[in-house]
Write a protein that holds these residues in place. Structure first.
Motif, PDB file in Angstrom:
ATOM      1  N   GLU A 189       5.419   9.495   1.336  1.00  0.00           N
ATOM      2  CA  GLU A 189       4.841   9.459   0.000  1.00  0.00           C
ATOM      3  C   GLU A 189       5.956   9.326  -1.034  1.00  0.00           C
ATOM      4  O   GLU A 189       7.023   9.927  -0.895  1.00  0.00           O
ATOM      5  CB  GLU A 189       4.069  10.750  -0.229  1.00  0.00           C
TER       6      GLU A 189
ATOM      7  N   LEU B 282       6.853   4.678  -9.368  1.00  0.00           N
ATOM      8  CA  LEU B 282       5.892   4.311  -8.330  1.00  0.00           C
ATOM      9  C   LEU B 282       5.355   5.532  -7.587  1.00  0.00           C
ATOM     10  O   LEU B 282       6.113   6.341  -7.055  1.00  0.00           O
ATOM     11  CB  LEU B 282       6.545   3.362  -7.325  1.00  0.00           C
ATOM     12  N   ASP B 283       4.043   5.666  -7.541  1.00  0.00           N
ATOM     13  CA  ASP B 283       3.356   6.656  -6.717  1.00  0.00           C
ATOM     14  C   ASP B 283       2.666   5.907  -5.579  1.00  0.00           C
ATOM     15  O   ASP B 283       1.827   5.034  -5.824  1.00  0.00           O
ATOM     16  CB  ASP B 283       2.307   7.427  -7.528  1.00  0.00           C
ATOM     17  N   LEU B 284       3.020   6.241  -4.345  1.00  0.00           N
ATOM     18  CA  LEU B 284       2.471   5.529  -3.191  1.00  0.00           C
ATOM     19  C   LEU B 284       2.356   6.473  -2.010  1.00  0.00           C
ATOM     20  O   LEU B 284       3.272   7.263  -1.739  1.00  0.00           O
ATOM     21  CB  LEU B 284       3.378   4.349  -2.822  1.00  0.00           C
ATOM     22  N   LYS B 285       1.232   6.411  -1.303  1.00  0.00           N
ATOM     23  CA  LYS B 285       1.013   7.228  -0.122  1.00  0.00           C
ATOM     24  C   LYS B 285       0.754   6.333   1.085  1.00  0.00           C
ATOM     25  O   LYS B 285      -0.068   5.422   1.021  1.00  0.00           O
ATOM     26  CB  LYS B 285      -0.178   8.170  -0.328  1.00  0.00           C
TER      27      LYS B 285
ATOM     28  N   THR C  32       0.473  -0.255   7.904  1.00  0.00           N
ATOM     29  CA  THR C  32       0.480  -0.668   6.508  1.00  0.00           C
ATOM     30  C   THR C  32       1.493  -1.788   6.339  1.00  0.00           C
ATOM     31  O   THR C  32       2.618  -1.679   6.823  1.00  0.00           O
ATOM     32  CB  THR C  32       0.854   0.512   5.588  1.00  0.00           C
TER      33      THR C  32
ATOM     34  N   ILE D  99      -0.503  -3.724   1.051  1.00  0.00           N
ATOM     35  CA  ILE D  99      -0.052  -3.381  -0.291  1.00  0.00           C
ATOM     36  C   ILE D  99       0.652  -4.598  -0.882  1.00  0.00           C
ATOM     37  O   ILE D  99       1.662  -5.053  -0.351  1.00  0.00           O
ATOM     38  CB  ILE D  99       0.906  -2.180  -0.275  1.00  0.00           C
TER      39      ILE D  99
ATOM     40  N   ILE E  94       2.922  -1.866  -7.720  1.00  0.00           N
ATOM     41  CA  ILE E  94       1.820  -2.158  -6.817  1.00  0.00           C
ATOM     42  C   ILE E  94       0.748  -2.924  -7.593  1.00  0.00           C
ATOM     43  O   ILE E  94       0.143  -2.388  -8.541  1.00  0.00           O
ATOM     44  CB  ILE E  94       1.207  -0.863  -6.246  1.00  0.00           C
TER      45      ILE E  94
ATOM     46  N   GLN F 245      -3.892  -2.601  -3.511  1.00  0.00           N
ATOM     47  CA  GLN F 245      -3.751  -2.102  -2.151  1.00  0.00           C
ATOM     48  C   GLN F 245      -5.120  -1.805  -1.577  1.00  0.00           C
ATOM     49  O   GLN F 245      -6.064  -1.511  -2.302  1.00  0.00           O
ATOM     50  CB  GLN F 245      -2.867  -0.862  -2.114  1.00  0.00           C
TER      51      GLN F 245
END
Length: 288
Positions: free
Chosen positions: A9, A26-29, A36, A215, A222, A225
């Protein structure tokens, strides 16, 4: 979802080189036990993002969490027991054999009390076998073709036997049959062992076939996604890649298939889009 559902994350991640910002806030999980795939144009930040997730690039601000912990607070060996990466264009020391290279993948699992075990031997042999490199084990890496070298490096990553595997364009230098072979191998690894896989691919159609989640990255952010069938459309391709295209379906898998506009032959002056839509070629032959 819990931390276990998101083993990787980023939070407010900022990345860059030489005072040039590439990734901003950037916030990404990344979901556990899924494949992915990062897609996007050259220079959009895909590889930079992958490097940061592997602790190869330190954020200027924000953080990367590996199973809930700041990855930069963990010891190198601890990270390497959980996460393996195959970067773009790796170079092996001169004279190193394929087997010696693959054995490097076991380094994180060794300690000063016991340097080599039966488990190490097992995972090295399995990685060589799974990548069809057993017959090349004694060959120097530099003596191999580009595709063979790529498979040797993938074997090293597999020998590491981690829960998370990161790959930056793993099909580079491979011919079509070996591209499918490697991606099938990664798919089986995900399906049988539950390995969480995050990779960069340039081929949109292969990304759609193998990815549970895609993504799309544009200019360090981003763009969108989700499952490929939910996000891949003509507008997305036009925005992310600056290209007009036709979106149909893969006649074998039913996944989205991108056919770029451009110049080329038209078989018997027939509209190629109609041919794809009907799954047949103008002469009556089938795509399958």
């Amino acid at each position: 979802m819990t931390t276990e559902n998101f083993p990787l994350e980023s939070r407010q991640l900022e990345l860059g080189y030489d005072n040039k910002s590439i990734i901003n806030g950037l916030d990404l999980k990344i979901e556990a036990n899924k494949i992915t795939v990062l897609v996007g144009g050259n220079g959009c930040g895909k590889s930079t993002l992958l490097k940061s997730f592997a602790r190869l690039l330190k954020p200027s601000s924000g953080c990367i969490l590996l199973q809930g912990e700041d990855i930069h607070s963990l010891a190198g060996k601890e990270v390497a027991r959980k996460l393996a990466i195959l970067p773009q264009g790796p170079i092996a020391p001169e004279g190193l054999t394929v087997e010696q290279l693959v054995k490097q993948g076991r380094y994180p699992h060794q300690n000063w009390l016991q340097s080599w075990t039966e488990d190490d031997e097992h995972f090295v042999a399995k990685a060589l076998s799974d990548t069809h490199m057993t017959e090349f084990a004694a060959r120097p890496v530099e003596s191999l073709s580009g595709g063979q070298r790529q498979r040797a490096w993938i074997a090293m990553a597999l020998a590491q036997n981690t829960e998370i595997l990161l790959l930056d364009e793993p099909t580079t230098y491979l011919d079509l049959s070996h591209q499918i072979e490697i991606l099938d191998l990664l798919y089986e690894l995900n399906q049988k062992a539950g390995t969480t896989i995050l990779m960069v691919l340039h081929d949109l159609n292969l990304a759609c076939r193998y990815a549970h989640k895609m993504i799309a990255v544009k200019a360090g952010a981003i763009h969108c996604q989700g499952a490929p069938e939910d996000i891949l459309d003509t507008q997305m391709v036009r925005t992310v890649f600056g290209m007009d295209c036709y979106i149909g379906r893969d006649p074998l898998f039913g996944t989205p298939m991108c056919v770029p506009h451009g110049k080329g032959r038209k078989l018997n002056q027939t509209n190629a889009i109609d041919a794809i839509a009907s799954d047949t070629l103008p002469n009556g032959a089938s795509f399958v």
